[in-house]
Write a protein that holds these residues in place. Sequence first.
Motif, PDB file in Angstrom:
ATOM      1  N   LEU A 111       0.800  -1.222   0.000  1.00  0.00           N
ATOM      2  CA  LEU A 111       0.000   0.000   0.000  1.00  0.00           C
ATOM      3  C   LEU A 111       0.834   1.275   0.000  1.00  0.00           C
ATOM      4  O   LEU A 111       0.507   2.236   0.676  1.00  0.00           O
ATOM      5  N   GLU A 112       1.931   1.282  -0.756  1.00  0.00           N
ATOM      6  CA  GLU A 112       2.650   2.525  -0.944  1.00  0.00           C
ATOM      7  C   GLU A 112       1.829   3.417  -1.867  1.00  0.00           C
ATOM      8  O   GLU A 112       0.767   3.044  -2.368  1.00  0.00           O
ATOM      9  N   GLU A 143      -4.276   2.154   6.539  1.00  0.00           N
ATOM     10  CA  GLU A 143      -4.805   2.100   5.174  1.00  0.00           C
ATOM     11  C   GLU A 143      -5.914   3.138   4.989  1.00  0.00           C
ATOM     12  O   GLU A 143      -6.010   3.779   3.941  1.00  0.00           O
ATOM     13  N   THR A 147       5.279   7.475   2.683  1.00  0.00           N
ATOM     14  CA  THR A 147       5.182   6.031   2.488  1.00  0.00           C
ATOM     15  C   THR A 147       4.233   5.414   3.509  1.00  0.00           C
ATOM     16  O   THR A 147       3.838   6.055   4.489  1.00  0.00           O
ATOM     17  N   PHE A 148       3.909   4.148   3.291  1.00  0.00           N
ATOM     18  CA  PHE A 148       2.927   3.490   4.147  1.00  0.00           C
ATOM     19  C   PHE A 148       3.398   3.395   5.600  1.00  0.00           C
ATOM     20  O   PHE A 148       2.585   3.457   6.521  1.00  0.00           O
ATOM     21  N   GLU A 149       4.691   3.234   5.808  1.00  0.00           N
ATOM     22  CA  GLU A 149       5.189   3.155   7.179  1.00  0.00           C
ATOM     23  C   GLU A 149       4.939   4.453   7.943  1.00  0.00           C
ATOM     24  O   GLU A 149       4.742   4.440   9.165  1.00  0.00           O
ATOM     25  N   LEU A 193      -4.292   6.557   4.708  1.00  0.00           N
ATOM     26  CA  LEU A 193      -3.608   6.666   3.420  1.00  0.00           C
ATOM     27  C   LEU A 193      -4.593   6.965   2.304  1.00  0.00           C
ATOM     28  O   LEU A 193      -4.399   7.905   1.518  1.00  0.00           O
ATOM     29  N   SER A 208       0.190   2.078  -5.187  1.00  0.00           N
ATOM     30  CA  SER A 208      -0.797   1.003  -5.180  1.00  0.00           C
ATOM     31  C   SER A 208      -1.929   1.297  -6.153  1.00  0.00           C
ATOM     32  O   SER A 208      -2.039   2.389  -6.708  1.00  0.00           O
TER      33      SER A 208
END
Length: 219
Positions: free
Chosen positions: A94-95, A179, A132-134, A182, A98
């Motif tokens: 999920l970067e 998620e 980023t997702f992190e 994001l 995606s």
Amino acid sequence: MNDLCSRFLEVLDSEVDTFWSFSCYMEKFSKDFRADELEAALLKELDPQLYAHLVTDSMESFTFCHRWLLLGFQREFEHSDALRLFEILSCDHLELISQQVDRARYQERLAQKYSTEDNSKSELQAINTDFTFELFICAAILLENRESLLQCRDDVQLIQFASSLQGTLDLNSTLKKAEHHLYNYCKRCAWDYMNGHCRAHKSKEEDFLYQLRSLLVLK
């Protein structure tokens, strides 16, 4: 770095493979050494009030988030969950490349095309692909503990807060919230981009069709 390297050794069971995997990982994730700045920028987007509270002079700001990222959340989750999260982050789960976000970025490119054709000079907001997702994992943790953070008044209380999270977080819940943040961030950026473009158009019919197309893209 021992916390990170030990994960490769645990899974690969080979010192040679561990060395090269760890080397590649460090090259790819070297951006984490400035991730506290990015986390501050992301939190400012998601929760300006909490951001303003954490950047006061009496606080250590986002240093504890920096540690979360450098260690891959090793101490915040149970070991098996931390290992699973490490794998998820390493494969760019999920970067901002995606499928859903590709659709949002397609809408940006569509807006840019119309803007170029109309010679529009307005500056339109774009998605920050450095988020980023992190970073959204960090944001999910911070927002979940928002009230506790707002009660922190100095560095000591922030350190106590960060220490209290060790081994207590639920991975599935955190992933779901990250998620959600994001997707909402990307959708909002794309929507703002589209609105900025539509204001520059004179044709109401074209604006309506463009908005309808944008909504379908974001589904």
